[in-house]
Design an enzyme around this catalytic site. Structure first.
Site, short mmCIF file in Angstrom:
data_model
loop_
_atom_site.label_atom_id
_atom_site.label_comp_id
_atom_site.label_asym_id
_atom_site.label_seq_id
_atom_site.Cartn_x
_atom_site.Cartn_y
_atom_site.Cartn_z
N TRP A 132 0.81 -1.23 0.00
CA TRP A 132 0.00 0.00 0.00
C TRP A 132 0.84 1.27 0.00
O TRP A 132 0.31 2.36 -0.15
CB TRP A 132 -0.88 0.03 1.26
N LYS A 156 -3.93 -8.21 -6.84
CA LYS A 156 -4.52 -7.99 -5.52
C LYS A 156 -3.84 -6.81 -4.86
O LYS A 156 -2.73 -6.91 -4.34
CB LYS A 156 -4.39 -9.21 -4.60
N GLU A 159 -5.09 -4.44 1.11
CA GLU A 159 -6.37 -4.06 1.73
C GLU A 159 -6.33 -2.63 2.24
O GLU A 159 -7.37 -2.03 2.53
CB GLU A 159 -6.74 -5.04 2.84
N GLU A 229 9.64 -8.68 -3.76
CA GLU A 229 10.25 -7.37 -3.47
C GLU A 229 9.87 -7.03 -2.04
O GLU A 229 8.73 -6.70 -1.76
CB GLU A 229 9.75 -6.32 -4.45
N LEU A 230 10.83 -7.13 -1.14
CA LEU A 230 10.54 -7.11 0.29
C LEU A 230 11.14 -5.88 0.97
O LEU A 230 11.56 -4.94 0.32
CB LEU A 230 11.06 -8.42 0.91
N CYS A 263 9.98 1.54 0.97
CA CYS A 263 10.86 0.37 1.13
C CYS A 263 12.31 0.84 1.14
O CYS A 263 13.16 0.21 1.77
CB CYS A 263 10.63 -0.63 0.02
N GLU A 360 13.30 -3.56 10.35
CA GLU A 360 12.69 -2.49 9.57
C GLU A 360 11.72 -1.69 10.46
O GLU A 360 10.89 -2.27 11.16
CB GLU A 360 11.92 -3.08 8.38
P1 NAD Z 1 2.36 -7.15 3.77
O1 NAD Z 1 3.34 -8.26 3.60
O2 NAD Z 1 1.64 -7.04 5.05
O3 NAD Z 1 1.21 -7.26 2.64
C1 NAD Z 1 1.52 -7.24 1.26
C2 NAD Z 1 0.39 -7.91 0.49
O4 NAD Z 1 0.36 -9.32 0.82
C3 NAD Z 1 -0.99 -7.38 0.81
O5 NAD Z 1 -1.71 -7.26 -0.40
C4 NAD Z 1 -1.58 -8.44 1.70
O6 NAD Z 1 -2.98 -8.51 1.69
C5 NAD Z 1 -0.98 -9.71 1.10
N1 NAD Z 1 -0.93 -10.88 1.98
C6 NAD Z 1 -0.83 -10.92 3.33
N2 NAD Z 1 -0.76 -12.19 3.76
C7 NAD Z 1 -0.81 -12.99 2.65
C8 NAD Z 1 -0.77 -14.40 2.43
N3 NAD Z 1 -0.65 -15.26 3.44
N4 NAD Z 1 -0.81 -14.85 1.16
C9 NAD Z 1 -0.90 -14.00 0.12
N5 NAD Z 1 -0.95 -12.66 0.27
C10 NAD Z 1 -0.90 -12.15 1.51
O7 NAD Z 1 3.15 -5.82 3.43
P2 NAD Z 1 2.61 -4.31 3.42
O8 NAD Z 1 2.40 -3.85 4.81
O9 NAD Z 1 1.51 -4.18 2.45
O10 NAD Z 1 3.87 -3.54 2.78
C11 NAD Z 1 4.93 -3.05 3.54
C12 NAD Z 1 6.17 -3.86 3.27
O11 NAD Z 1 6.42 -3.89 1.86
C13 NAD Z 1 7.42 -3.25 3.89
O12 NAD Z 1 8.21 -4.27 4.45
C14 NAD Z 1 8.13 -2.61 2.69
O13 NAD Z 1 9.51 -2.46 2.87
C15 NAD Z 1 7.79 -3.57 1.61
N6 NAD Z 1 7.91 -2.96 0.29
C16 NAD Z 1 8.93 -3.36 -0.52
C17 NAD Z 1 9.10 -2.77 -1.77
C18 NAD Z 1 10.22 -3.19 -2.68
O14 NAD Z 1 10.21 -2.76 -3.82
N7 NAD Z 1 11.20 -3.96 -2.25
C19 NAD Z 1 8.21 -1.78 -2.19
C20 NAD Z 1 7.18 -1.40 -1.35
C21 NAD Z 1 7.04 -2.01 -0.11
#
Ligand code: NAD
Length: 458
Positions: A132, A156, A159, A229-230, A263, A360
């Site tokens: 998000w 997807k 949320e 991408e984490l 990120c 983080e």
């Molecule tokens: P998150 O992992 O909580 O959620 C990401 C997505 O995964 C959401 O759409 C969520 O609904 C979905 N999800 C959750 N559980 C799941 C499951 N069991 N199976 C499948 N899908 C599932 O992350 P977030 O809070 O949305 O984003 C923040 C994180 O993203 C931070 O760690 C940030 O550093 C990272 N991020 C990385 C990059 C990059 O380019 N490396 C870019 C943006 C954000």
């Protein structure tokens, strides 16, 4: 039917209730995508790119309204929402300019009636599970090149940015992409799980390390194309020959922009002992100038956190640092009221026993540590399981190159930070992920290479 409530993070108020997908509706969308993909791939590339061009024009025409939607659901300060949408335009331009060249078939050998060619064919149907914090950037980094190269996309959005996700899908449909080829599924983690259970050819995920790991475990045995991408714990080192004030102003912005929820936000800073105090003074002053408040207000720089649980993460990091002897120079507290407010926070006298320097933060919180020399800075920068970005501030390019060549990170910065370019690959090492987006490689990644061995008869 299940629903998804969207709340305004600035005040906790519900702003929308959306119909959410379930396992059956996700399966139906996946089957439609599978059926529709070959016809989409068979269209000339120029037609698919025409859809991207129309999508770009719609983003320009509706930019202000799209920015308001993003700010209301994520709390991103309104100027930054407009910045993100304006920043999307050169990314689209890059894909429009580079797509054809990046996936053009190549003849790599031709002799004695034998010809060898490499062709880039679409993967097929891909799932994109997204974050998000920059919903337009991270969504479109996947969706646009995937569509342009002939894939169908099951998207997807998070949320926490579902209204924006639906807007992305709407604009693509209006731009000519068939509904079945670009399907949005709405919901939280369980809908993401349902998506992973479908017959897809690739999974492209942007989000946290924890979810990335669960996704890798869920699909690992299916030999799909998997990109993750984490998160990161992105370090920067300020050398003693840098201008402390200029570096502090640049890095305060890099740490706190988007309320620290990038990120590639600067997450930890190492400063040479000779300029440490001057740097810290200028840094605290810069942070003092950041106005926290209503994200709809034009002069707001720090908004609410998008996710309420992150307030506890930040409070725990600050408490842990304090308990281990750190000094909080400014901020450090959760704000009052129903919104998700956390004061911009600067912590010094930190070390690597503290969570603030290891995990983080993903919020407006920064630890600044004093170092003796380059060797100590390099050791500390690499003392992490993450490896997204890293930077060095010094006027000496050779010194910066020497240092950054020893740092494990997907992207490195000299005298800049918190920066992404469509022309360069975006990737992480270690727990920051696998695979990449952007650049010509981030177009090719939505294809597989097919080898043609062609012998002339006779
Ligand atoms: P998150 O992992 O909580 O959620 C990401 C997505 O995964 C959401 O759409 C969520 O609904 C979905 N999800 C959750 N559980 C799941 C499951 N069991 N199976 C499948 N899908 C599932 O992350 P977030 O809070 O949305 O984003 C923040 C994180 O993203 C931070 O760690 C940030 O550093 C990272 N991020 C990385 C990059 C990059 O380019 N490396 C870019 C943006 C954000």
């Amino acid at each position: 039917m299940s629903t998804l409530d969207i709340r305004n993070p600035a005040n906790g108020e519900r702003i929308a209730t959306l119909p959410a997908d379930d396992a059956a509706s996700v399966a139906a969308k996946a089957q439609s995508a599978r059926a529709a993909q070959p016809a989409w791939a068979a269209r000339p590339l120029s037609e698919r790119l025409e859809c991207l061009r129309a999508f770009r024009a719609a983003v320009v025409a509706q930019l202000d309204a799209l920015a308001v939607t993003m700010t209301r659901e994520t709390g991103k300060p309104i100027r930054m929402s407009r910045n993100e949408l304006n920043g999307l335009l050169p990314r689209i331009d890059f894909f429009l300019a580079e797509c054809e060249r990046s996936i053009a078939p190549e003849t790599v050998y031709e002799e004695g009636g034998m010809r060898e060619q490499i062709e880039h064919v679409p993967l097929g149907v891909i799932a994109n599970i997204s974050a998000w914090n920059y919903p337009w950037f991270v969504g479109c980094n996947v969706i646009l090149p995937a569509l342009a190269t002939g894939n169908a996309v099951l998207y997807k959005p998070s949320e926490y940015s579902a209204l924006t996700g639906l807007e992305i899908a709407r604009l693509l449909h209006e731009a000519g992409v068939p509904q079945q080829v670009m399907a949005c599924v709405v919901g939280a983690g369980e809908v993401g799980s349902a998506l992973l259970a479908q017959d897809v050819d690739g999974v492209f995920f942007t989000g946290s390390h924890g979810t990335g790991r669960r996704i890798a475990e869920a699909v690992g045995s299916r030999f799909l194309k998997l990109q993750l991408e984490l998160g990161g714990k992105d370090p920067t080192y300020v050398c003693e020959d840098a201008d402390p004030k200029a570096a502090a102003e640049s890095l305060a912005d890099g740490a706190m922009y988007n309320t620290g929820q990038s990120c590639c936000s600067v997450e930890r800073i190492y400063v040479h002992e000779k300029i440490h105090d001057a740097f810290v003074e200028a840094f605290v002053q810069a942070v003092g100038g950041f106005r926290m408040g209503d994200p709809m207000s034009e002069d707001t720089y720090i908004g609410p956190l998008t996710r309420r649980p992150q307030l506890d993460v930040l409070a725990a990091q600050v408490a842990d640092a304090r308990a281990r002897g750190a000094t909080v120079l400014t901020g450090g507290r959760v704000g009052g009221g129903a919104g998700n407010w956390f004061e911009p926070t600067v912590v010094v006298n930190v070390d690597h026993t503290m969570e603030i320097m290891r995990e983080e933060s993903f919020g407006p919180v920064i630890g600044i540590q004093k170092v003796r020399d380059d060797a100590e800075a390099i050791r500390l920068m690499n003392d992490t399981r993450y490896g997204l970005t890293a930077g060095v501030y010094t006027p000496d390019e050779a010194r910066a190159r020497r240092i950054l060549s020893q740092v494990h990170a997907g992207s490195v910065y000299w005298n800049c930070c918190d920066r992404v370019s469509p022309r360069l690959p975006w990737s992480g090492v270690g727990d920051s992920g696998v695979g990449l987006t952007l650049s010509k490689y981030g177009i090719q990644t939505f294809t597989r290479t097919k080898a043609w061995h062609l012998r002339q008869a006779g």
